[in-house]
Scaffold this active site. Structure first.
Site, PDB file in Angstrom:
ATOM      1  N   THR A  10      97.838 -40.522  34.039  1.00 34.51           N
ATOM      2  CA  THR A  10      97.006 -41.638  33.580  1.00 34.51           C
ATOM      3  C   THR A  10      96.812 -41.705  32.068  1.00 34.51           C
ATOM      4  O   THR A  10      96.212 -42.659  31.569  1.00 34.51           O
ATOM      5  CB  THR A  10      95.616 -41.584  34.249  1.00 34.51           C
ATOM      6  OG1 THR A  10      95.021 -40.303  34.011  1.00 34.51           O
ATOM      7  CG2 THR A  10      95.732 -41.836  35.745  1.00 34.51           C
ATOM      8  N   ARG A  33      93.302 -36.734  38.601  1.00 36.29           N
ATOM      9  CA  ARG A  33      92.028 -36.455  39.275  1.00 36.29           C
ATOM     10  C   ARG A  33      91.180 -37.696  39.490  1.00 36.29           C
ATOM     11  O   ARG A  33      90.300 -37.697  40.353  1.00 36.29           O
ATOM     12  CB  ARG A  33      91.227 -35.431  38.465  1.00 36.29           C
ATOM     13  CG  ARG A  33      91.867 -34.048  38.401  1.00 36.29           C
ATOM     14  CD  ARG A  33      91.028 -33.112  37.542  1.00 36.29           C
ATOM     15  NE  ARG A  33      90.964 -33.573  36.154  1.00 36.29           N
ATOM     16  CZ  ARG A  33      90.184 -33.031  35.227  1.00 36.29           C
ATOM     17  NH1 ARG A  33      89.383 -32.025  35.554  1.00 36.29           N
ATOM     18  NH2 ARG A  33      90.195 -33.490  33.997  1.00 36.29           N
ATOM     19  N   ASP A  59      93.360 -32.402  42.090  1.00 37.24           N
ATOM     20  CA  ASP A  59      92.967 -31.522  40.990  1.00 37.24           C
ATOM     21  C   ASP A  59      93.829 -30.280  41.068  1.00 37.24           C
ATOM     22  O   ASP A  59      93.689 -29.467  41.988  1.00 37.24           O
ATOM     23  CB  ASP A  59      91.485 -31.162  41.109  1.00 37.24           C
ATOM     24  CG  ASP A  59      90.992 -30.299  39.955  1.00 37.24           C
ATOM     25  OD1 ASP A  59      91.823 -29.875  39.120  1.00 37.24           O
ATOM     26  OD2 ASP A  59      89.776 -30.036  39.890  1.00 37.24           O
ATOM     27  N   ASN A  86     103.354 -32.608  34.155  1.00 42.83           N
ATOM     28  CA  ASN A  86     102.768 -32.905  32.852  1.00 42.83           C
ATOM     29  C   ASN A  86     101.311 -32.477  32.742  1.00 42.83           C
ATOM     30  O   ASN A  86     100.809 -32.300  31.633  1.00 42.83           O
ATOM     31  CB  ASN A  86     102.876 -34.412  32.581  1.00 42.83           C
ATOM     32  CG  ASN A  86     102.055 -34.846  31.393  1.00 42.83           C
ATOM     33  OD1 ASN A  86     102.391 -34.565  30.249  1.00 42.83           O
ATOM     34  ND2 ASN A  86     100.943 -35.534  31.658  1.00 42.83           N
ATOM     35  N   TYR A 148      96.876 -20.556  25.733  1.00 46.61           N
ATOM     36  CA  TYR A 148      97.613 -21.812  25.798  1.00 46.61           C
ATOM     37  C   TYR A 148      99.083 -21.593  25.454  1.00 46.61           C
ATOM     38  O   TYR A 148      99.980 -21.974  26.218  1.00 46.61           O
ATOM     39  CB  TYR A 148      97.005 -22.853  24.853  1.00 46.61           C
ATOM     40  CG  TYR A 148      97.732 -24.178  24.911  1.00 46.61           C
ATOM     41  CD1 TYR A 148      97.450 -25.095  25.913  1.00 46.61           C
ATOM     42  CD2 TYR A 148      98.716 -24.497  23.974  1.00 46.61           C
ATOM     43  CE1 TYR A 148      98.130 -26.300  25.986  1.00 46.61           C
ATOM     44  CE2 TYR A 148      99.391 -25.699  24.036  1.00 46.61           C
ATOM     45  CZ  TYR A 148      99.100 -26.605  25.038  1.00 46.61           C
ATOM     46  OH  TYR A 148      99.786 -27.791  25.115  1.00 46.61           O
ATOM     47  N   VAL A 181     100.836 -35.010  19.824  1.00 48.05           N
ATOM     48  CA  VAL A 181     100.993 -36.371  20.338  1.00 48.05           C
ATOM     49  C   VAL A 181      99.597 -36.952  20.514  1.00 48.05           C
ATOM     50  O   VAL A 181      98.681 -36.272  21.000  1.00 48.05           O
ATOM     51  CB  VAL A 181     101.729 -36.376  21.700  1.00 48.05           C
ATOM     52  CG1 VAL A 181     101.954 -37.805  22.178  1.00 48.05           C
ATOM     53  CG2 VAL A 181     103.055 -35.627  21.587  1.00 48.05           C
ATOM     54  N   THR A 183      97.020 -38.289  22.312  1.00 42.72           N
ATOM     55  CA  THR A 183      96.622 -38.442  23.712  1.00 42.72           C
ATOM     56  C   THR A 183      95.141 -38.084  23.816  1.00 42.72           C
ATOM     57  O   THR A 183      94.465 -37.860  22.814  1.00 42.72           O
ATOM     58  CB  THR A 183      97.438 -37.501  24.616  1.00 42.72           C
ATOM     59  OG1 THR A 183      97.032 -36.138  24.357  1.00 42.72           O
ATOM     60  CG2 THR A 183      98.927 -37.642  24.355  1.00 42.72           C
TER      61      THR A 183
END
Length: 257
Positions: A10, A33, A59, A86, A148, A181, A183
């Site tokens: 989304t 979600r 989720d 993604n 991460y 990016v 987002t």
């Protein structure tokens, strides 16, 4: 007409994949979600491109969510030809500043979900002799930057290893490693972005176009921009001890505020 399943569809890179694949005539399975946002996205893509867009609310930080998506990927009657893993997020703060529950949730989404969904998809694809998987990682995979970066490094190593194991089966796997990016990623993590230079930002639609080209060419790793390819070349030449200090300072400068 083929079908693509996109997690985290989304917003950001996931939404760019959805737009591009719908424009190319692919039916979609949209996973996120938020049911309301998914429904709105599915309606818009159907109306604009005439494709079928299925909504799957899940989720991926939960076993139930992963199992629901894995079951859809394993449905032999309604096969998925392309999986785009993604879904992902960042945590604000350094190691030991981030709650353990948040670190474990990241590992669940970035590693366990990617493993289980890739396995469900490729098992069905191998039976049919065709299919593709794009696992979205990050250029952070190549530098020492906490959980991460470590989780994205796992995505790269896993994807390239699985691609070798499935060579000759008709199933292609590729790790996609973008840089910054625009987002919702940084906003959700509470990270400031005003201090990130304009040249470091990538366009999501151009990124996706390059990624799909690289997948079609059979590449197992895509760094979809010359600027970041140059940076990754420098990373390979930099001693690890020095690189750790540089990336730590860079993280403080361009990372969470």
């Amino acid at each position: 007409m083929t079908t693509a399943l996109i997690t985290g569809s989304t917003a950001g890179i996931g939404a760019a994949f959805a737009r591009r694949l719908a424009a190319d005539g692919h039916d979609l399975v949209l996973v996120a979600r938020d049911t309301k946002r998914l429904t709105e996205q599915a309606t818009e893509l159907h109306d604009r491109h005439g494709i079928e867009a299925e909504v799957l609310t899940a989720d991926l930080a939960t076993d139930e969510g992963i199992e629901a998506v894995a079951a859809r990927l394993g449905d032999r009657r309604n096969p998925v030809d392309l999986l785009v893993n993604n879904a992902g997020f960042g945590n604000r703060g350094r190691y030991l500043d981030v709650p353990m529950a948040d670190e474990l949730r990241m590992i669940k989404v970035h590693i366990e979900a990617v493993l289980r969904l890739t396995s469900a998809a490729t098992a069905a694809m191998r039976e049919r002799g065709r299919g593709g998987v794009v696992n979205v990682a990050s250029v952070a995979a190549f530098v020492p930057r906490g959980t991460y970066g470590a989780s994205k490094a796992w995505v790269v190593q896993f994807t390239q290893g699985a691609a070798r194991d499935l060579a000759g089966t008709g199933v292609r796997l590729m790790a996609l490693c973008p840089g910054f990016v625009r987002t919702e990623f940084h906003e959700r993590a509470g990270m400031g972005t005003d201090n990130i230079p304009n040249w470091m930002w990538l366009d999501a639609d151009k990124l996706v176009a390059t990624a799909l080209t690289d997948l079609a060419r059979g590449r197992t790793l895509s760094v979809p921009d010359p600027r970041y390819k140059a940076l990754m070349g420098l990373v390979k030449l930099t001693p690890r001890a020095l690189l750790g200090g540089v990336t730590s300072r860079t993280g403080r400068k361009y990372g969470p505020r």
